[in-house]
Design a protein around this motif. Sequence first.
Motif, PDB file in Angstrom:
ATOM      1  N   GLU A 159       0.527  -1.332  -0.173  1.00 60.51           N
ATOM      2  CA  GLU A 159      -0.103  -0.003   0.020  1.00 60.51           C
ATOM      3  C   GLU A 159       0.942   1.347   0.164  1.00 60.51           C
ATOM      4  O   GLU A 159       2.009   1.094   0.280  1.00 60.51           O
ATOM      5  CB  GLU A 159      -0.946  -0.145   1.383  1.00 60.51           C
ATOM      6  CG  GLU A 159      -0.239   0.202   2.621  1.00 60.51           C
ATOM      7  CD  GLU A 159      -1.326  -0.120   3.690  1.00 60.51           C
ATOM      8  OE1 GLU A 159      -1.516   0.850   4.373  1.00 60.51           O
ATOM      9  OE2 GLU A 159      -1.731  -1.129   3.823  1.00 60.51           O
ATOM     10  N   ALA A 171       2.241   4.617   1.504  1.00 60.91           N
ATOM     11  CA  ALA A 171       1.957   5.408   2.700  1.00 60.91           C
ATOM     12  C   ALA A 171       2.580   6.954   2.669  1.00 60.91           C
ATOM     13  O   ALA A 171       3.102   7.036   1.771  1.00 60.91           O
ATOM     14  CB  ALA A 171       3.010   4.754   3.728  1.00 60.91           C
ATOM     15  N   GLU A 181       0.795   8.371  -1.172  1.00 61.61           N
ATOM     16  CA  GLU A 181      -0.593   8.270  -1.556  1.00 61.61           C
ATOM     17  C   GLU A 181      -0.775   9.539  -2.136  1.00 61.61           C
ATOM     18  O   GLU A 181      -1.964   9.518  -3.182  1.00 61.61           O
ATOM     19  CB  GLU A 181      -1.411   7.919  -0.086  1.00 61.61           C
ATOM     20  CG  GLU A 181      -2.622   7.508  -0.540  1.00 61.61           C
ATOM     21  CD  GLU A 181      -3.647   7.359   0.763  1.00 61.61           C
ATOM     22  OE1 GLU A 181      -4.757   7.023   0.543  1.00 61.61           O
ATOM     23  OE2 GLU A 181      -2.951   7.249   1.844  1.00 61.61           O
ATOM     24  N   TYR A 203       5.429  -1.036   2.237  1.00 68.34           N
ATOM     25  CA  TYR A 203       5.072   0.315   2.325  1.00 68.34           C
ATOM     26  C   TYR A 203       5.789   0.943   0.921  1.00 68.34           C
ATOM     27  O   TYR A 203       6.804   1.167   1.237  1.00 68.34           O
ATOM     28  CB  TYR A 203       5.066   0.864   3.426  1.00 68.34           C
ATOM     29  CG  TYR A 203       4.107   0.427   4.488  1.00 68.34           C
ATOM     30  CD1 TYR A 203       2.732   0.710   4.368  1.00 68.34           C
ATOM     31  CD2 TYR A 203       4.579  -0.495   5.416  1.00 68.34           C
ATOM     32  CE1 TYR A 203       1.900   0.160   5.527  1.00 68.34           C
ATOM     33  CE2 TYR A 203       3.708  -1.153   6.442  1.00 68.34           C
ATOM     34  CZ  TYR A 203       2.299  -0.709   6.229  1.00 68.34           C
ATOM     35  OH  TYR A 203       1.654  -1.068   7.387  1.00 68.34           O
ATOM     36  N   VAL A 261       6.636   4.410   0.097  1.00 71.03           N
ATOM     37  CA  VAL A 261       6.917   5.590   0.888  1.00 71.03           C
ATOM     38  C   VAL A 261       7.249   6.797   0.135  1.00 71.03           C
ATOM     39  O   VAL A 261       7.029   7.928   0.560  1.00 71.03           O
ATOM     40  CB  VAL A 261       7.747   5.666   2.074  1.00 71.03           C
ATOM     41  CG1 VAL A 261       7.329   4.498   3.237  1.00 71.03           C
ATOM     42  CG2 VAL A 261       9.305   5.214   1.687  1.00 71.03           C
TER      43      VAL A 261
END
Length: 57
Positions: free
Chosen positions: A6, A8, A12, A48, A50
């Motif tokens: 995902e 982070a 995002e 993650y 980042v």
Amino acid sequence: MSWKWEYAFGAEQAARTAPAGFLSEVERTADELVRATYQVVVRSERVYIVQITYLGF
């Protein structure tokens, strides 16, 4: 285990404005990293992302 990836933090937000083709490559690479369990956070079974950098200006 059920490893996932995902975005982070700032990645995002950056993903919301990046071109679709670029994000497809980011997501494809993230899927590969999950399969390889590279630089993972074991406790949450996540990789993650980042930071993403789009240089196609």
